[in-house]
Design an enzyme around this catalytic site. Structure first.
Site, short mmCIF file in Angstrom:
data_model
loop_
_atom_site.label_atom_id
_atom_site.label_comp_id
_atom_site.label_asym_id
_atom_site.label_seq_id
_atom_site.Cartn_x
_atom_site.Cartn_y
_atom_site.Cartn_z
N SER A 143 0.86 -1.19 0.00
CA SER A 143 0.00 0.00 0.00
C SER A 143 0.89 1.24 0.00
O SER A 143 2.08 1.14 0.32
CB SER A 143 -0.85 -0.01 1.28
OG SER A 143 -1.52 1.21 1.46
N TYR A 156 -1.90 -0.64 10.63
CA TYR A 156 -2.07 -0.99 9.22
C TYR A 156 -0.78 -0.71 8.45
O TYR A 156 -0.30 -1.56 7.69
CB TYR A 156 -3.23 -0.19 8.61
CG TYR A 156 -3.48 -0.49 7.15
CD1 TYR A 156 -4.01 -1.71 6.75
CD2 TYR A 156 -3.17 0.45 6.16
CE1 TYR A 156 -4.24 -2.00 5.41
CE2 TYR A 156 -3.40 0.18 4.82
CZ TYR A 156 -3.94 -1.04 4.44
OH TYR A 156 -4.16 -1.33 3.11
P1 NDP Z 1 -11.88 -5.41 0.01
O1 NDP Z 1 -12.36 -5.22 1.41
O2 NDP Z 1 -12.81 -5.10 -1.10
O3 NDP Z 1 -11.33 -6.88 -0.17
C1 NDP Z 1 -10.60 -7.53 0.83
C2 NDP Z 1 -10.54 -9.00 0.49
O4 NDP Z 1 -9.78 -9.67 1.48
C3 NDP Z 1 -11.91 -9.64 0.44
O5 NDP Z 1 -12.00 -10.47 -0.67
C4 NDP Z 1 -11.96 -10.46 1.72
O6 NDP Z 1 -12.70 -11.65 1.51
C5 NDP Z 1 -10.48 -10.80 1.89
N1 NDP Z 1 -10.18 -11.20 3.25
C6 NDP Z 1 -10.26 -10.48 4.39
N2 NDP Z 1 -9.95 -11.24 5.45
C7 NDP Z 1 -9.68 -12.48 4.95
C8 NDP Z 1 -9.30 -13.71 5.54
N3 NDP Z 1 -9.14 -13.85 6.86
N4 NDP Z 1 -9.12 -14.78 4.73
C9 NDP Z 1 -9.29 -14.66 3.40
N5 NDP Z 1 -9.63 -13.53 2.78
C10 NDP Z 1 -9.83 -12.45 3.57
O7 NDP Z 1 -10.56 -4.52 -0.07
P2 NDP Z 1 -9.44 -4.37 -1.22
O8 NDP Z 1 -9.80 -5.12 -2.42
O9 NDP Z 1 -9.16 -2.93 -1.32
O10 NDP Z 1 -8.21 -5.04 -0.47
C11 NDP Z 1 -7.31 -5.94 -1.11
C12 NDP Z 1 -5.90 -5.62 -0.66
O11 NDP Z 1 -5.52 -4.35 -1.17
C13 NDP Z 1 -5.71 -5.55 0.86
O12 NDP Z 1 -4.51 -6.19 1.20
C14 NDP Z 1 -5.58 -4.04 1.10
O13 NDP Z 1 -4.86 -3.76 2.27
C15 NDP Z 1 -4.87 -3.62 -0.17
N6 NDP Z 1 -4.95 -2.19 -0.48
C16 NDP Z 1 -6.14 -1.63 -0.84
C17 NDP Z 1 -6.21 -0.27 -1.09
C18 NDP Z 1 -7.49 0.39 -1.43
O14 NDP Z 1 -7.53 1.63 -1.41
N7 NDP Z 1 -8.55 -0.31 -1.75
C19 NDP Z 1 -5.02 0.58 -1.03
C20 NDP Z 1 -3.81 -0.13 -0.68
C21 NDP Z 1 -3.78 -1.46 -0.42
P3 NDP Z 1 -13.67 -12.35 2.58
O15 NDP Z 1 -14.21 -11.28 3.50
O16 NDP Z 1 -14.72 -12.97 1.72
O17 NDP Z 1 -12.81 -13.35 3.27
#
Ligand code: NDP
Length: 248
Positions: A143, A156
């Site tokens: 990030s 975070y």
């Molecule tokens: P979302 O909340 O849309 O997606 C997060 C995903 O992570 C979901 O599919 C969720 O699936 C999964 N997840 C969470 N906990 C678990 C777990 N214990 N086991 C398996 N899967 C898990 O957010 P983003 O798409 O934005 O996030 C994706 C990545 O991008 C993250 O690492 C985030 O930190 C990073 N990021 C995002 C930014 C943004 O602005 N969007 C900026 C910088 C980095 P489920 O709940 O079904 O398990």
């Protein structure tokens, strides 16, 4: 490993929404076989069914990345069905930000468990396979918060700094095995991430900020495609991108 997307087997954690979902869609459209992991089974099953109905290759494996055995099962299933894993995208993550003085210890634990340990479990699950094949690519999601910190984001940011450090250590260690390592560090991208905040005021501020600034998740998927498409002797180690209008 060829430099086209077509035919590659790609395991994606956190594929049920946001960046993971957008990437699964783009890669499947370009001919990759995607293996979708997340806890929300109905979401990844529906996505896999949709991609298959459109002529793509996709399977869903319910996975909680805080459980190393489940991450191993996700990877093993990919190998069972497709014979190999070419790319792992360690994408699952959450961002329950708040000032440290609020003492949200459960949030800290969960953030560390998913954002750091989940990435390590992903590496553990594919590394022996990729070492044996002398081929593979591990893409970890950090990030802008992996490059800087501000009040409310200490834990975070610590996890996202850790992802970059782990990736750089991994990069050096896997030289003998011809494995590529990529860190992608996005700025604000329009996903469900702000919903992972457990403090109502933080969540509202985050939602407002994202509504003003965030860009569509395709931006991330294109970065993945770029890193995957390089010839095998080119290792894109780090991509940092932000919305043009993002100041932080
Ligand atoms: P979302 O909340 O849309 O997606 C997060 C995903 O992570 C979901 O599919 C969720 O699936 C999964 N997840 C969470 N906990 C678990 C777990 N214990 N086991 C398996 N899967 C898990 O957010 P983003 O798409 O934005 O996030 C994706 C990545 O991008 C993250 O690492 C985030 O930190 C990073 N990021 C995002 C930014 C943004 O602005 N969007 C900026 C910088 C980095 P489920 O709940 O079904 O398990």
């Amino acid at each position: 490993m060829s430099n086209s997307i077509e035919g590659k087997v790609v395991v994606i954690t956190g594929a049920s929404s946001g960046l993971g979902e957008a990437t699964a869609r783009m890669l499947a459209t370009q001919g990759a076989a995607v293996v979708l992991g997340a806890r929300r089974a109905e979401r990844i099953q529906a996505l896999a069914a949709e991609l298959v109905a459109a002529g793509g290759k996709a399977i869903a494996v319910t996975t909680d990345v805080t459980d190393a055995a489940q991450v191993q099962r996700l990877v093993d299933r990919a190998i069972e069905v497709h014979g190999q894993v070419d790319v792992l995208i360690n994408n699952a993550g959450l961002m329950p930000q708040s000032l440290l003085e609020r003492l949200k210890i459960e949030d800290w634990d969960r953030t560390i468990d998913v954002n750091i340990k989940g990435v390590l479990y992903g590496i553990a699950a594919v590394l022996p396979h990729m070492q044996q094949r002398k081929s593979g690519q591990i893409i970890n999601v950090s990030s802008v918060a992996g490059h800087k910190v501000r009040a409310g984001g200490a834990v975070y940011a610590a996890t996202k700094h850790a992802v970059r450090v782990i990736s750089e250590g991994l990069r050096q260690e896997v030289k003998p095995y011809n494995i590529r390592t990529t860190v992608i560090s996005p700025g604000a991208v329009d996903t469900e991430l702000p919903d992972s905040a457990t403090e109502a005021d933080v969540r509202e501020n985050m939602r407002k900020y994202y509504a003003d600034v965030a860009i569509p998740a395709d931006a991330f998927a294109r970065a993945v495609v770029f890193a995957m498409q390089q010839p095998e002797d080119v290792d894109i180690n780090e991509i940092l991108f932000r919305p043009t209008r993002q100041e932080y």
